[in-house]
Each structure stands twice: as structure tokens, then as C-alpha cells.
Motif scaffolding. Structure first.
Motif, PDB file in Angstrom:
ATOM      1  N   THR A  13       0.747  -1.217   0.032  1.00 48.26           N
ATOM      2  CA  THR A  13      -0.216  -0.334  -0.077  1.00 48.26           C
ATOM      3  C   THR A  13       0.674   0.915  -0.244  1.00 48.26           C
ATOM      4  O   THR A  13       1.060   2.441  -1.155  1.00 48.26           O
ATOM      5  CB  THR A  13      -0.841  -0.088   1.287  1.00 48.26           C
ATOM      6  OG1 THR A  13      -1.480  -0.793   0.882  1.00 48.26           O
ATOM      7  CG2 THR A  13      -1.791   0.887   1.001  1.00 48.26           C
ATOM      8  N   ALA A  14       2.146   1.055   1.258  1.00 45.43           N
ATOM      9  CA  ALA A  14       2.633   2.489   0.879  1.00 45.43           C
ATOM     10  C   ALA A  14       3.135   2.761  -0.595  1.00 45.43           C
ATOM     11  O   ALA A  14       3.320   4.402  -0.610  1.00 45.43           O
ATOM     12  CB  ALA A  14       3.864   1.976   2.202  1.00 45.43           C
ATOM     13  N   CYS A  15       3.816   1.741  -1.096  1.00 38.02           N
ATOM     14  CA  CYS A  15       4.451   1.671  -2.337  1.00 38.02           C
ATOM     15  C   CYS A  15       3.457   2.204  -3.012  1.00 38.02           C
ATOM     16  O   CYS A  15       3.796   3.026  -4.087  1.00 38.02           O
ATOM     17  CB  CYS A  15       5.457   0.499  -2.362  1.00 38.02           C
ATOM     18  SG  CYS A  15       6.554   0.057  -1.040  1.00 38.02           S
ATOM     19  N   CYS A  31       4.051  -5.511   0.425  1.00 43.75           N
ATOM     20  CA  CYS A  31       5.128  -5.313   2.008  1.00 43.75           C
ATOM     21  C   CYS A  31       6.724  -5.844   2.216  1.00 43.75           C
ATOM     22  O   CYS A  31       6.869  -7.389   1.955  1.00 43.75           O
ATOM     23  CB  CYS A  31       3.837  -5.294   2.795  1.00 43.75           C
ATOM     24  SG  CYS A  31       4.912  -4.171   3.971  1.00 43.75           S
ATOM     25  N   GLY A  73       8.088  -4.399   4.272  1.00 49.86           N
ATOM     26  CA  GLY A  73       8.383  -4.449   5.777  1.00 49.86           C
ATOM     27  C   GLY A  73       9.397  -2.852   5.902  1.00 49.86           C
ATOM     28  O   GLY A  73       9.598  -2.551   6.596  1.00 49.86           O
ATOM     29  N   CYS A  74       9.402  -2.267   4.884  1.00 50.58           N
ATOM     30  CA  CYS A  74      10.446  -1.368   4.639  1.00 50.58           C
ATOM     31  C   CYS A  74       9.316   0.280   4.024  1.00 50.58           C
ATOM     32  O   CYS A  74      10.375   1.102   3.755  1.00 50.58           O
ATOM     33  CB  CYS A  74      11.525  -1.135   3.988  1.00 50.58           C
ATOM     34  SG  CYS A  74      13.019  -2.160   4.434  1.00 50.58           S
ATOM     35  N   CYS A  75       8.304   0.165   4.239  1.00 50.91           N
ATOM     36  CA  CYS A  75       6.737   1.649   3.887  1.00 50.91           C
ATOM     37  C   CYS A  75       7.850   2.578   4.356  1.00 50.91           C
ATOM     38  O   CYS A  75       7.541   3.244   3.301  1.00 50.91           O
ATOM     39  CB  CYS A  75       6.315   1.381   4.792  1.00 50.91           C
ATOM     40  SG  CYS A  75       5.930  -0.548   5.015  1.00 50.91           S
ATOM     41  N   GLY A 110       1.802  -2.250   4.510  1.00 53.74           N
ATOM     42  CA  GLY A 110       2.070  -0.830   4.473  1.00 53.74           C
ATOM     43  C   GLY A 110       2.062  -0.676   6.359  1.00 53.74           C
ATOM     44  O   GLY A 110       2.445   0.259   6.515  1.00 53.74           O
TER      45      GLY A 110
END
Ligand SMILES: Cc1cc2nc3c(=O)[nH]c(=O)nc-3n(C[C@H](O)[C@H](O)[C@H](O)COP(=O)(O)O)c2cc1C
Ligand code: FES
Lengths: 163, 580
Positions: free
Chosen positions: A86-88, A124, A126-128, B184
Motif C-alpha cells: 500500500t505505501a509503495c 510489502c 516492511g520498509c514502507c 504498509g
């Protein structure tokens, strides 16, 4: 057995099968170790595990195909894990994916003809907070831009050619 | 001065190992610590004075800074490091937090049991064993604390422990869920990488309370560093007789093993996790029976999340009441969030329950990057939802967040600005859940696929009148019919975006327009004839042959041929191609 598979050295598997002989919950762990040995899971290895564990090959294959970590085909020398979490995603992972596909000429899950790179999209790493992120072999690269991603791949390629 | 480099995964990705090496080459003795949670400032180097207190925190350190840092560490004079020193504003990122689960993260050396002990580690389990507290006593303390499961569902921890304790059936198992599948989110990774002993101690206390002698940690395969550090910690704890037989001479025994996951989101669901632990395809089982009755190997089992366990030793040492003193009526203690996305200060944030979303995103996180406007925050990952600006004053509380249609979730907090398309966001999540659906039940297997197809259609400009209603109907069916939590919650991202951003759906469907400008198929490209000099660069690049024009005359784009790849924008050196 499938005729596309070359013959694997099955003796390498014996210590693993022995180690887990008394543990009837160990199929996933055995497949993980087998993949460490062979780089992927060739079908003669799958048959061997089935035979030794008293399982049907279909059962072993079922487990091997359920988890994304297991590969039935060999991977390239460098495994690119491109994060599509998601963050990426919010920070432009799609443009990184496009840049890598342009640079390497392969899609998700494929390997380049020279066997140098395999591209796997994952959710993910884990380095978001450094997104967008990719991991090549065990190294994580953060804050990517399409250009930066291409350069990283090019420099790995150049290094490979020098050796 | 003592030199310590932050070496969690994020720090390492930002270059901490190179900094570490450079410092050593400059004659420093370098210690390590885990993740302090200020990921946006990595790599971070801390200098501790001889009194043991933090004297200077240096941020965004590069290899080239090593000589002067080494010099300062030797002389004790940090005046030459002014440009690297953390600013007051950035310091406030930490000062506004209350850290319980993360109490040691970024402070102690995660690879040293002595370091954990010097911070009061293993005092809780020693106290329990020394004072002869019973399992009921421990469960009573957890009950007083009001601790609820941090893995997402927020179920009272004491209740689960009690059920497992009272369950008949001989051998019992304790499992830690470190699958952390919500893309995330990285709270659990940070805890294991930065403070693995606190997880071990929390698990020991739980194992003692429920009467389990065998425990597992199920860690996702994508976390290699977490696995390595946990392995080291387990070996150290075994050597110190804190794991294994007859712990500290108390007669209580407990073994702990790591099981690496193999990549499947659904394995975070507890019954699927058990299947996976047993070496099978990770497909969920129907509940009941609950794991407390029939779990791993058909025996009573208790499963908790990493963060849940990380709170336990603190609660035993400080008392349940101290934990319950923080938070709201329905949510006690603190919660860790992974703040990411378009946020200025991204990282790990632990705050008491009862603050507002605005406090976390704006006060601590510093608001939106690049001067853009806040649009929504996504909580709870694929099971959660998007919360709009109008609800920013919602309290961080299980009930209040649930009322928005999102959930507290495990702690992923992805912040979005005006350039994020909410329909595309829903598509993104359904792409994820459709791929990750294990296929056991029809509602989830086919339902998520149909949801995804419909969302793809809308984002490609092929939406039809009635699509929103179709989505809603599908969502209802999936929620009611799915076997496990994955399917039951998969519609949440769709339902919340429809609820709060219906106008974006309508714009895509009716006006064939993406208000955020993110959906490529809905963009239109045009050439400003005033700016175009007719250099033909764009026409040469266009893969679809959609650009025509004579040399040195303004060019035009044929919309019917355009494939919206954006190559023309990149090719133009005069800024003449515009996108709408
Ligand atoms: C699809 C799905 C994925 C889940 N993923 C996780 C996970 O990655 N980590 C986790 O701790 N809990 C996850 N859960 C919740 C677990 O099923 C379970 O409720 C939790 O581990 C219990 O621990 P707790 O009570 O300490 O929260 C997931 C649930 C579902 C339905
Ligand atoms: S979303 Fe990409 S690393 Fe987490």
C-alpha cells in the motif's frame, strides 16, 4: 515424471528428509530447505519428497503451489522483489514496475533470457517508510525513482559482465 | 562517547551498514540498536555520554561524515556536528509518544540479552516464578490491564488465555502470529528486530499462564533480519535458562521455535496459520471449534500477535492498572502505528488510545508532504477502510474507528493526498485480496474477483451506470457468505470509498474523468500550440503514432489513437504537452 526437468542430485535431500523424519508437520519446512538446496523445486524433488513422506505427489504439489515463496522454475541470478504494497503503491510503485519492465523486457514472474534477473512483485517488504522499495537478493533499495531503479539494475548487470 | 548505529531493516536499507563500517574504519567502537521509528531520518547515529545518557542524535548520516563523528566521539565535543544534529521539531516526533510495546526499540542492543536485562528485562517472568504467582493471577492482571489483541480484531487477551487455560486436552501450544501481512505495516518487524527478548518474555508469561510447554513464532518469510535476531535471542535465552526445561529452577518448562512462513496473506488468519504450521496449504478452518479447544495438532492453542506479547512484561512489572489508566472506556493502553504514505514524518508511532487521528497525522507526523492537501488515511489494510478529512477528529479507539467503516487494524496507517485516486485505491486492495483469497469458499474466491473486475472497468473509463450499486450488492453478499475474516472484511475498502468518495466513482463512471489524475486511461493529453516548436521529439517517441505535425510547426495528438503512456510528456523539452 515431467520430461522437461533435468535430473537433480537427490542425495542432497537425504539429510533434510532424515532431520524431519519424525515430524509430520514439516512439509513446508522441507520444501523451504529443498528450495535452498536446488534454487527452485524441480519435479523429481517433489516426487522424492512425496515418496519419502508417504504422501501423494499431488499433496506436495498442492502445498508448493499454495505459497508464493515456492518456485517450480529456476530463477535468475538476481531475484528482484518489487514491492507493490500500500505505501509503495501510494508513492508510485507502478512507475517503478514499468521502468523495470522496460529495462529488463520481462513481466512479473519472468526471467530475462540471459538468466540474470527474475522479477517478482510482492506485497510489502516492511520498509514502507522508504517507499517505493525493492529488494534484490538480500539488499533493500529505498526511495526509488524510475531512473534510480533502472540504474541499480544496470550497475548489477555491468558488475556481472565484469566478473 | 559511545557510538551506536540504528540497524533495523529501514536503517540498513538507508545505508546504516556502510556508515557503521566507515565509523569503524575511523577507529570507533560501534554498537548497534534497532529501529527508533524515525524512518524518515535514517541512517541515525546516537552518541552516548559517559553518564550513559544520550548526548547527541545524528540523522541522515552519510559515510563521509564518519571522520568527524569519530573525532567528536573521542573528544566528547559535538560542536562540529551541528548540521547532523536532530532538530527540535524532529525530536518532538518521539517526545509526543508513549512507548510501552516499543519501550526498548532503538535504545537497547537487540542482539544482547544483557542489554535487555539492564533495561529491566526478564524481571516480570522472574517475579512471577519467584513469587509463585499462579496462572490465574497472571490472567487476572492482564484482565485488569484491559489489553486487547493488537493483531486486528481487538479481542480481550485475558479471555483467550483463560479459555486456553481451562481447555482440557493435555498438551497445549502457544503461538505468536508474526505474519504481519497487511501491506504498509511494519510494527511487528520492528519489535522483533529491535527487541526480540521482549517478545520472548511476553510469550513465556503467556505460556505459563495457560499451561503451554511448547511455543512457536510464525514469522513471515519476507523478514530475514527479524528471523536472524530472534534466533540469536532464543539461543541466548536458552543459555540463561530462561527457555527450555525447569526455567530458573521453578519447574516450569517452555521451548520456543521459529517457523518461517512461505508467503500467503491468509496465513495471518489464525486457523489458516495453524494449517500452515502443520505443513499444509494455509486454508482457514471453520470456527468453532476455536483454537483454544482444537488448534495446532488438534490440541488447545492460543495465538496472539507480536505487539500483544510485547506489552505483557510491562504490564506484569507495572501492574494492569497502570496500563488501564491510559486510553478510553473501550480501548486501554497504547497502540503502535506504522505511519506511511504521503506523510512528512513517516515511521513508528506509539500513542495512548484516545488521541485523535489528527493528533497522529498532523501533530506527530507533521501532515502532508510537498505542500499538498490531505485526502484520506487508510487503516487496517485490506480488511480496513479509508477515512476522510471530515472524520480526522475520530478517536483512536476500537469502537470509534469501527463506526467509520474502517477498523483499528494491526496498525498500518497509510496517508493519502489529493493525487491519490480513491477508486484506484479500492481497485488496488481488491487486486490484493482477489490474489490472496485461498479459494476455499465461493463468496470470497469469486466475489473478490468480480469486485476487482468491476473496479478495473471503472478505472479504465468503462464504468456503467449502476456499477456502484452492483459493487454494494456484491459487498453485502461477500460479507455475509465468506468463511473467514479475509473474505468477510475484503469489501471494506470498497464500501468506505463509496461511502466517503462517491463523487469520485461518479466522475469516473459518468464524466469518464479521474479527479486525482491518477487513472492513466482517463487522462487526456494535448499539445499547447503556443509552446510547441515542432521539434518532432514527441512524435518520434509516440509508440502509437498518435502525434502528427510538420517540422517546425505545432504538433497535435489524435486522441483516438493515444494509448496514454505519457512518453510525449517526457520527450518534450518545452513543457508543451499537458495532461488532464
Ligand atoms: C485475513 C487475515 C489476516 C490476518 N493477518 C494477521 C497478521 O498478519 N498478524 C496478526 O497478528 N493477526 C492477523 N490476523 C488476525 C488473527 O487471525 C488473530 O486474530 C490474531 O493473530 C490474534 O492475536 P491477538 O488477539 O493478539 O490480536 C489476520 C486475520 C485475518 C482474517
Ligand atoms: S508497502 Fe512497500 S515496503 Fe511496505
Amino acid at each position: 515424471m515431467c520430461k522437461n526437468c533435468s535430473k537433480s542430485d537427490l542425495a542432497l535431500l537425504d539429510p533434510v528428509l532424515e532431520e524431519f523424519a519424525g515430524d509430520n508437520h514439516a512439509l513446508v519446512a522441507i520444501l523451504q530447505r529443498a528450495q535452498e538446496i536446488y534454487g527452485h523445486l524441480p519435479c523429481d524433488v517433489i516426487y522424492r519428497i512425496a515418496e519419502k513422506r508417504g504422501l501423494s505427489p499431488a499433496k506436495v504439489m498442492g502445498v508448493a503451489t499454495f505459497y508464493s515463496q515456492f518456485r517450480l522454475k529456476p530463477v535468475g541470478k538476481n531475484l528482484i522483489l518489487l514491492c507493490k504494497g500500500t505505501a509503495c503503491h501510494v508513492n508510485g510503485a507502478d512507475s517503478i514496475a514499468k521502468a523495470l519492465k522496460d529495462e529488463l523486457g520481462i513481466s512479473d514472474g519472468e526471467t530475462t533470457a540471459d538468466g540474470l534477473f527474475t522479477l517478482n512483485e510482492v506485497a510489502c517488504l516492511g520498509c514502507c517508510s522508504l517507499s517505493p522499495v525493492m529488494m534484490i537478493n538480500e539488499t533493500t533499495y529505498g526511495s526509488l525513482t524510475p531512473e534510480k531503479a533502472k540504474e541499480i539494475v544496470r550497475s548489477i548487470k555491468a558488475e556481472g559482465e565484469r566478473q | 562517547m559511545r557510538v551506536v548505529v540504528g540497524e533495523g531493516s529501514c536503517g540498513i536499507a538507508a545505508g546504516a551498514l556502510a556508515v557503521h563500517r566507515a565509523l569503524e574504519e575511523n577507529g570507533c567502537e560501534v554498537g548497534i540498536t534497532g529501529c527508533i521509528g524515525m524512518c524518515y531520518l535514517e541512517p541515525i547515529v546516537d552518541l552516548y555520554g559517559d553518564d550513559g545518557a544520550l548526548a547527541a542524535r545524528l540523522v541522515k548520516v552519510g559515510e563521509a561524515d564518519a571522520p568527524r563523528i569519530a573525532q567528536a566521539a573521542k573528544s566528547g565535543d559535538v560542536t562540529g556536528l551541528g548540521d547532523l544534529l536532530i532538530t527540535g521539531e524532529d525530536r518532538s516526533f518521539l517526545e509526543k509518544q508513549t512507548r510501552i510495546a516499543l519501550r526498548n526499540c532503538g535504545i537497547i542492543d537487540p542482539e544482547s540479552i544483557e542489554s535487555y536485562r539492564s533495561a529491566g528485562g526478564y524481571e516480570a517472568i522472574s517475579k512471577i516464578l519467584r513469587e509463585g504467582m499462579t496462572g490465574e493471577d497472571v490472567i487476572g492482571e492482564i484482565r485488569t490491564s484491559g489489553l486487547a489483541g493488537r493483531g486486528g480484531a481487538g479481542f480481550p487477551t485475558w479471555f483467550k488465555w483463560n479459555a486456553a487455560r481451562n481447555s482440557k486436552g493435555g498438551e497445549k501450544f502457544l503461538v505468536c502470529n508474526a505474519d504481519e501481512g497487511d501491506p504498509g505495516a511494519f510494527m511487528d518487524r520492528a519489535v522483533i528486530e529491535s527487541d526480540p527478548h521482549s517478545l520472548i518474555e511476553g510469550m513465556l508469561i503467556a505460556a505459563y499462564a495457560i499451561g503451554a510447554e511448547k511455543a512457536f513464532v510464525y514469522v513471515r518469510a519476507e523478514y530475514p533480519l527479524a528471523i536472524v535476531r530472534l534466533e540469536k535471542a532464543i539461543a541466548q535465552a536458552e543459555k540463561a535458562n530462561l527457555l527450555g526445561a525447569d526455567i530458573l529452577g521453578s519447574g516450569f518448562s517452555c521451548s520456543l521455535r521459529i517457523k518461517a512462513g512461505a508467503g500467503a496473506f491468509v496465513c495471518g488468519e489464525e486457523t489458516a496459520l495453524i494449517e500452515s504450521l502443520e505443513g499444509n496449504r494455509g486454508m482457514p478452518r471453520l470456527k468453532p471449534p476455536f483454537p483454544a479447544e482444537k488448534g495446532f495438532d488438534g490440541k488447545p492453542s492460543n495465538i496472539n500477535n507480536v505487539e500483544t506479547f510485547a506489552n505483557v512484561a510491562w504490564i506484569i512489572r507495572n501492574g494492569g492498572a497502570a496500563f488501564a489508566a491510559m486510553g478510553t472506556e473501550t480501548s486501554k493502553g497504547t497502540k503502535v502505528f506504522a505511519l506511511t504514505g504521503k506523510i512528512r514524518r513517516g515511521g513508528l508511532v506509539e500513542i495512548p488510545m484516545g488521541l485523535t487521528l489528527r493528533d497522529v497525522i498532523f501533530d506527530i507526523g507533521g501532515g502532508i508532504r510537498d505542500g499538498k492537501k490531505f485526502k484520506a488515511v487508510q487503516m487496517g489494510g485490506p480488511s480496513g477502510g479509508c477515512i476522510p478529512e471530515s472524520l480526522l477528529d475520530t478517536l483512536i479507539d476500537y469502537k470509534a474507528l469501527g463506526a467509520t467503516g474502517a477498523i483499528m487494524g494491526s496498525g498500518g496507517m497509510v496517508v493519502m493526498d489529493e493525487s491519490t485516486c480513491m477508486v484506484n485505491m479500492a481497485r488496488f486492495f481488491l487486486d490484493f485480496t482477489a490474489k490472496e483469497s485461498c479459494g476455499k469458499c465461493v463468496h470470497c474466491r469469486i466475489g473478490t474477483k468480480r469486485l476487482h473486475e468491476t473496479l478495473v472497468r471503472i478505472t479504465e473509463g468503462k464504468g456503467r451506470e449502476g456499477d456502484v450499486e452492483l459493487l454494494e450488492e456484491l459487498c453485502r453478499g461477500i460479507k455475509d457468505g465468506a468463511l473467514c475474516g479475509l473474505g468477510q472484511t475484503a469489501p471494506n475498502p470498497v464500501l468506505t470509498t463509496i461511502r466517503y468518495f462517491r463523487d469520485e466513482y461518479d466522475a469516473h463512471i459518468r464524466a469518464k474523468r479521474c479527479p486525482a489524475g491518477e487513472c492513466a486511461a482517463l487522462r487526456t493529453y494535448s499539445i499547447d500550440s503556443g509552446k510547441c516548436v515542432g521539434c518532432t521529439a514527441c512524435a518520434k517517441k509516440c509508440p502509437a503514432g498518435a502525434i502528427a505535425g510538420d517540422l517546425k510547426k505545432p504538433h497535435v495528438i489524435d486522441e483516438s489513437k493515444c494509448v496514454k503512456c505519457g512518453e510525449c510528456v517526457k520527450a518534450c523539452r518545452f513543457g508543451a504537452v499537458s495532461v488532464k
